[in-house]
Structures are given as structure tokens and as C-alpha cells.
Write a protein that holds these residues in place. Structure first.
Motif, PDB file in Angstrom:
ATOM      1  N   ALA A  62       0.848  -1.196   0.000  1.00  0.00           N
ATOM      2  CA  ALA A  62       0.000   0.000   0.000  1.00  0.00           C
ATOM      3  C   ALA A  62       0.883   1.245   0.000  1.00  0.00           C
ATOM      4  N   PHE A  63       0.230   2.388  -0.263  1.00  0.00           N
ATOM      5  CA  PHE A  63       0.958   3.657  -0.397  1.00  0.00           C
ATOM      6  C   PHE A  63       1.426   4.244   0.930  1.00  0.00           C
ATOM      7  N   LYS A  64       0.958   3.717   2.064  1.00  0.00           N
ATOM      8  CA  LYS A  64       1.063   4.431   3.334  1.00  0.00           C
ATOM      9  C   LYS A  64       2.481   4.702   3.817  1.00  0.00           C
ATOM     10  N   ILE A  65       3.443   3.885   3.398  1.00  0.00           N
ATOM     11  CA  ILE A  65       4.834   4.084   3.815  1.00  0.00           C
ATOM     12  C   ILE A  65       5.356   5.459   3.356  1.00  0.00           C
ATOM     13  N   GLY A 110      -4.155  -1.678  10.077  1.00  0.00           N
ATOM     14  CA  GLY A 110      -3.304  -2.548   9.263  1.00  0.00           C
ATOM     15  C   GLY A 110      -2.154  -1.824   8.578  1.00  0.00           C
ATOM     16  N   ASN A 111      -2.453  -1.179   7.456  1.00  0.00           N
ATOM     17  CA  ASN A 111      -1.397  -0.665   6.585  1.00  0.00           C
ATOM     18  C   ASN A 111      -0.511   0.406   7.234  1.00  0.00           C
ATOM     19  N   HIS A 112      -1.123   1.355   7.942  1.00  0.00           N
ATOM     20  CA  HIS A 112      -0.327   2.442   8.522  1.00  0.00           C
ATOM     21  C   HIS A 112       0.639   1.901   9.588  1.00  0.00           C
ATOM     22  N   VAL A 221      -9.748   9.691  -5.978  1.00  0.00           N
ATOM     23  CA  VAL A 221      -9.007   9.320  -4.767  1.00  0.00           C
ATOM     24  C   VAL A 221      -9.926   8.642  -3.747  1.00  0.00           C
ATOM     25  N   PRO A 222      -9.487   7.487  -3.224  1.00  0.00           N
ATOM     26  CA  PRO A 222     -10.274   6.842  -2.164  1.00  0.00           C
ATOM     27  C   PRO A 222     -10.096   7.582  -0.830  1.00  0.00           C
ATOM     28  N   VAL A 223     -11.170   7.664  -0.058  1.00  0.00           N
ATOM     29  CA  VAL A 223     -11.160   8.448   1.181  1.00  0.00           C
ATOM     30  C   VAL A 223     -11.515   7.584   2.393  1.00  0.00           C
ATOM     31  N   GLY A 224     -10.599   7.601   3.389  1.00  0.00           N
ATOM     32  CA  GLY A 224     -10.891   7.027   4.705  1.00  0.00           C
ATOM     33  C   GLY A 224     -11.068   8.189   5.666  1.00  0.00           C
ATOM     34  N   VAL A 225      -9.931   8.651   6.274  1.00  0.00           N
ATOM     35  CA  VAL A 225      -9.997   9.876   7.075  1.00  0.00           C
ATOM     36  C   VAL A 225      -9.729  11.117   6.217  1.00  0.00           C
ATOM     37  N   GLY A 226      -9.359  10.919   4.966  1.00  0.00           N
ATOM     38  CA  GLY A 226      -9.210  12.042   4.042  1.00  0.00           C
ATOM     39  C   GLY A 226      -7.810  12.627   3.963  1.00  0.00           C
ATOM     40  N   SER A 227      -6.809  11.997   4.593  1.00  0.00           N
ATOM     41  CA  SER A 227      -5.447  12.551   4.533  1.00  0.00           C
ATOM     42  C   SER A 227      -4.863  12.441   3.122  1.00  0.00           C
ATOM     43  N   LEU A 228      -5.070  11.296   2.480  1.00  0.00           N
ATOM     44  CA  LEU A 228      -4.586  11.164   1.103  1.00  0.00           C
ATOM     45  C   LEU A 228      -5.295  12.185   0.196  1.00  0.00           C
ATOM     46  N   ALA A 229      -6.599  12.321   0.371  1.00  0.00           N
ATOM     47  CA  ALA A 229      -7.344  13.280  -0.458  1.00  0.00           C
ATOM     48  C   ALA A 229      -6.872  14.712  -0.190  1.00  0.00           C
ATOM     49  N   CYS A 276     -11.584  -2.110   3.632  1.00  0.00           N
ATOM     50  CA  CYS A 276     -11.231  -1.929   5.055  1.00  0.00           C
ATOM     51  C   CYS A 276     -10.532  -0.584   5.328  1.00  0.00           C
ATOM     52  N   GLY A 277      -9.585  -0.214   4.479  1.00  0.00           N
ATOM     53  CA  GLY A 277      -8.816   1.013   4.713  1.00  0.00           C
ATOM     54  C   GLY A 277      -9.676   2.266   4.660  1.00  0.00           C
ATOM     55  N   LEU A 278     -10.880   2.140   4.103  1.00  0.00           N
ATOM     56  CA  LEU A 278     -11.763   3.313   3.981  1.00  0.00           C
ATOM     57  C   LEU A 278     -12.849   3.293   5.053  1.00  0.00           C
ATOM     58  N   ASN A 279     -12.751   2.345   5.973  1.00  0.00           N
ATOM     59  CA  ASN A 279     -13.795   2.191   6.991  1.00  0.00           C
ATOM     60  C   ASN A 279     -13.542   3.162   8.148  1.00  0.00           C
ATOM     61  N   PRO A 322      -9.682  -3.857  -3.010  1.00  0.00           N
ATOM     62  CA  PRO A 322     -10.972  -3.176  -3.132  1.00  0.00           C
ATOM     63  C   PRO A 322     -10.924  -1.648  -2.933  1.00  0.00           C
ATOM     64  N   CYS A 323     -10.049  -1.157  -2.022  1.00  0.00           N
ATOM     65  CA  CYS A 323      -9.972   0.311  -1.828  1.00  0.00           C
ATOM     66  C   CYS A 323      -9.522   0.968  -3.135  1.00  0.00           C
ATOM     67  N   ALA A 324      -8.577   0.323  -3.801  1.00  0.00           N
ATOM     68  CA  ALA A 324      -8.054   0.850  -5.057  1.00  0.00           C
ATOM     69  C   ALA A 324      -9.107   0.758  -6.163  1.00  0.00           C
ATOM     70  N   GLY A 348      -4.657   3.892  -7.262  1.00  0.00           N
ATOM     71  CA  GLY A 348      -4.828   2.477  -6.893  1.00  0.00           C
ATOM     72  C   GLY A 348      -4.003   2.182  -5.653  1.00  0.00           C
ATOM     73  N   THR A 349      -4.587   2.461  -4.484  1.00  0.00           N
ATOM     74  CA  THR A 349      -3.807   2.603  -3.254  1.00  0.00           C
ATOM     75  C   THR A 349      -3.332   1.309  -2.591  1.00  0.00           C
ATOM     76  N   GLU A 350      -3.828   0.164  -3.013  1.00  0.00           N
ATOM     77  CA  GLU A 350      -3.417  -1.074  -2.322  1.00  0.00           C
ATOM     78  C   GLU A 350      -3.398  -2.273  -3.272  1.00  0.00           C
ATOM     79  N   GLY A 351      -2.629  -3.266  -2.865  1.00  0.00           N
ATOM     80  CA  GLY A 351      -2.565  -4.514  -3.616  1.00  0.00           C
ATOM     81  C   GLY A 351      -3.707  -5.451  -3.237  1.00  0.00           C
TER      82      GLY A 351
HETATM   83  C1  LIG Z   1      -5.578   1.081   0.905  1.00  0.00           C
HETATM   84  C2  LIG Z   1      -6.035   2.411   1.359  1.00  0.00           C
HETATM   85  N1  LIG Z   1      -6.531   3.273   0.459  1.00  0.00           N
HETATM   86  C3  LIG Z   1      -6.953   4.493   0.822  1.00  0.00           C
HETATM   87  C4  LIG Z   1      -6.914   4.898   2.148  1.00  0.00           C
HETATM   88  C5  LIG Z   1      -7.465   6.240   2.501  1.00  0.00           C
HETATM   89  O1  LIG Z   1      -6.547   7.121   3.061  1.00  0.00           O
HETATM   90  P1  LIG Z   1      -7.035   8.197   4.098  1.00  0.00           P
HETATM   91  O2  LIG Z   1      -7.409   7.486   5.364  1.00  0.00           O
HETATM   92  O3  LIG Z   1      -5.882   9.103   4.232  1.00  0.00           O
HETATM   93  O4  LIG Z   1      -8.231   8.858   3.506  1.00  0.00           O
HETATM   94  C6  LIG Z   1      -6.402   4.021   3.121  1.00  0.00           C
HETATM   95  C7  LIG Z   1      -6.301   4.404   4.527  1.00  0.00           C
HETATM   96  O5  LIG Z   1      -5.837   3.691   5.383  1.00  0.00           O
HETATM   97  C8  LIG Z   1      -5.956   2.742   2.725  1.00  0.00           C
HETATM   98  O6  LIG Z   1      -5.451   1.847   3.606  1.00  0.00           O
END
Ligand SMILES: Cc1ncc(COP(=O)(O)O)c(C=O)c1O
Length: 359
Positions: A62-65, A110-112, A221-229, A276-279, A322-324, A348-351
Motif C-alpha cells: 500500500a501507499f502508506k509508507i 493494518g497498513n499504517h 481518490v479513495p477516502v478514509g480519514v481524508g489525509s490522502l485526499a 477496510c482502509g476506507l472504513n 478493493p480500496c483501489a 490504486g492505493t493497495e494490492g
Molecule cells: C488502501 C487504502 N486506500 C486508501 C486509504 C485512505 O486514506 P485516508 O485514510 O488518508 O483517507 C487508506 C487508509 O488507510 C488505505 O489503507
């Protein structure tokens, strides 16, 4: 779907450190992630659709690193009063001389946490990664395999964040919380995580330019807490050319869309999703002002839609999770409104990973 027509002309400035790209390039295992051409998906009827494939980023899926590494490095160089050009060895030496016992803390689904644990190992220091009790054993093992000490918290993700924060605080100067969402009084490190994500956009811009001689002008862009966005909006709305930002969330965790609709930061209670990462139920406090002004379109997708898009992307050689894939599911909903010649970038943020296929 929520459309903010004012976002079209809204601009901002970017204060991202110029050292970030070269810092990432200096890390072991760094290389640009691939850009895949998905323009063959005929139902979109769009000429240029590219997917940035983050399924293998510095040995992690995933991109989080990108964010965790930069924020850790910047926080430690600040602590050691080193310049932002200091190399990893200089940082390790500084820790040994002045801050023996320095420990990284994070809460994660998980990823972070896995990325923070990896960064701690790289610097030769300890990490404590707090996880909610429901996090499955295999994800906990993956964090441990990166050298992280996993602490299972009786409670949910928010409880894990609280425990990570309090434990880091008890330790004092040697306890460094690397958390990817901001809250009152804790804004610098989440901002540096956001800044660290910018490397993904720099890479994508140059990869797309070499194919199209143009810049992307629609970004999904996929959004969880919105930091990537937040990182995406800051990057593309500070560059002086018009661009449409499409944010995608699971229908069951639509905190950004609810906030945009009501005009105020709004928390939602979330349900299980394969994304999951967007939950996430609350947008990061520092992301919200940027997303409120700069997100053009907010789209929600179901698990079934994300899964279907994942299968379509497989045909374009994208082995992503799925997040990607949610980005394609969102694009399908917005495509009829877009210029056919748009240059679209899907993040496409995750494998690929295991999930229960929705029925
Ligand atoms: C695979 C993946 N995509 C997208 C996101 C969304 O990032 P953010 O939480 O910064 O919105 C996450 C967050 O953990 C993630 O794990």
C-alpha cells in the motif's frame, strides 16, 4: 453523488518540503510504482484513463509508507536538530547519541501501523503498534514481521488511537506518536504524513506526461480519514490549471459525503466493508477545510461495485485491492459528465488481499 461546483475555481497554495522526493528515493527498496493504462475499459468512453498501482511500495502492499516514512524522518530530524537533508545514517547516529530508547507509537487497522513498524526497523528503534481487538491475526503477524510490537486494545480503532497517544505521552520525549489522522493539538505529524503522500502524485504526473504530453485533469481518490485526499487536493489545486477531484467512499462509511452535504464536519457510524482502509467515521480535522473547498465530486460505492471494478481492472493487469478498485467504481458513475478527452488518474492505493466476495 454530491457536486461542489465552487471547487472548480478554488485554488490553494502548497507548502510541501522540496526534500521529500529525494528522501523517498534514498530509502532502501524505493522505486517508482507502475502506471497502468486502463483506457481500454470501453464502458467509460474516455480516451485516457491511468491507474497508479501502489500494490508494491517499498516492499509493502500500500501507499502508506510514503507518509509514515516522511513524517517519522521529519519529526526525528526536528528532535535532533538536524537539517532535512540529513541521511538515514546521520539520523541513526543522532538517535544513538541523544535519544537512546526513542520509540514510535501508532494505532492502526493494518497498513499504517505496518509502515510505521518498518520505518522504526530501518532506523534501528522500537515501535509499539496499537490495534483494535477485532484485527485479525494475520494482519497482526504482518506488523510483527516488520519488527513492530503489537498491543491489542480491548475496544475499537478510536480506543487504539487513544491508547497509543496516552502511552507515547507517558514516555515523554522518547515517545513519538506517528498517527495518520489529526485531532485537537496534534496536527504537525498528520500534516507531514499528508505531505509525504505527494511523492505518488509527482511520480504519476511525470509518468502521465511522458505518455500524453499532458497533466492529469481528473483525479479519483479513495477516502478514509481524508489525509490522502488532502494531499491530492493540495497538489492539484495549487498548480494553476483546472482539475476535477473525485473522492470515493464506501456507502457504509461516508463521513466525507455527509460532511460536505451538511457543510460541517460530521461523524458517521460505519459498518463492515471489504474496503477496510476506507472504513472510517470521521474526516481528519486538518483535511476537512481543504476537502470542503477542493473536492469537486463526492461519490459513494457499494462493496459489490468495488468488487466488480476490481475484476475489470484485473483485465488491465492491475492486481489491486478493493480500496483501489473503488476509484474505477466511482469513475463509472461520473464518466458521462466528463470531457471524453480528459486525462484521468485513478489512485490504486493497495494490492490484492483476501476478502469475502459480496453477493
Ligand atoms: C488502501 C487504502 N486506500 C486508501 C486509504 C485512505 O486514506 P485516508 O485514510 O488518508 O483517507 C487508506 C487508509 O488507510 C488505505 O489503507
Amino acid at each position: 453523488m454530491f457536486v461542489n461546483s465552487k471547487a472548480r475555481t478554488w485554488t490553494c497554495s502548497s507548502t510541501v518540503d522540496v526534500e521529500i522526493d529525494s528522501f523517498h528515493r534514498s530509502l532502501p527498496g524505493y522505486s517508482q510504482t507502475p502506471l497502468l493504462d486502463c483506457s481500454s475499459i470501453t464502458e467509460l468512453a474516455l480516451k485516457n484513463v491511468f491507474l497508479k498501482d501502489e500494490s508494491a511500495r517499498m516492499g509493502l502492499p500500500a501507499f502508506k509508507i510514503l507518509g509514515a516514512s516522511w513524517a517519522t524522518y521529519k519529526a526525528i530530524t526536528k528532535l535532533l536538530q538536524l537539517p532535512l537533508t540529513a541521511n538515514v545514517q546521520a539520523v541513526k547516529d543522532g538517535i544513538a547519541q541523544k535519544h537512546e530508547g526513542l520509540t514510535l507509537f501508532a494505532a492502526t487497522e493494518g497498513n499504517h501501523g505496518r509502515a510505521v513498524a518498518k520505518m522504526a526497523s530501518l532506523l534501528g528503534i522500537q515501535s509499539q503498534i496499537f490495534v483494535p481487538q477485532y484485527l485479525n491475526k494475520s494482519t497482526r503477524n504482518l506488523i510483527e514481521n516488520e519488527g513492530g510490537n503489537v498491543v491489542v486494545v480491548p475496544g475499537d480503532y478510536n480506543e487504539a488511537v487513544l491508547r497509543a497517544k496516552n502511552t507515547a505521552h507517558e514516555i515523554g520525549i522518547n515517545g513519538l506518536l506517528i498517527q495518520d489522522t489529526a485531532f485537537d493539538g496534534y496536527e504537525d505529524i498528520p500534516q507531514w504524513i499528508v505531505d509525504g503522500y505527494s511523492t505518488m502524485m509527482h511520480e504519476a504526473d511525470s509518468q502521465i506526461y511522458s505518455i500524453t504530453q499532458a497533466q492529469p485533469n481528473v483525479i479519483v481518490v479513495p477516502v478514509g480519514v481524508g489525509s490522502l485526499a488532502q494531499s491530492v487536493v493540495t497538489h492539484y489545486k495549487s498548480r494553476g490549471h483546472p482539475c476535477t477531484i473525485i473522492a470515493v467512499e464506501p456507502e457504509s462509511a461516508n463521513c466525507l459525503q455527509m460532511s460536505l452535504e451538511s457543510g460541517a464536519l460530521t461523524s458517521v457510524s460505519t459498518k463492515d466493508t471489504i474496503m477496510c482502509g476506507l472504513n472510517c467515521g470521521t474526516v481528519s480535522s486538518i483535511a476537512w477545510p481543504v476537502l470542503r473547498n477542493g473536492v469537486d465530486v463526492s461519490v459513494c460505492v457499494t462493496d459489490a461495485e468495488a468488487h466488480e471494478s476490481l475484476l475489470q481492472l484485473k483485465e488491465c493487469q492491475a492486481v489491486i485491492g478493493p480500496c483501489a478498485a473503488a476509484t474505477l467504481a466511482a469513475l463509472k458513475k461520473v464518466a458521462p459528465r466528463l470531457d471524453k478527452n480528459a486525462v484521468v488518474l485513478l489512485l490504486g492505493t493497495e494490492g490484492i488481499r483476501d476478502y469475502e466476495v459480496p453477493t
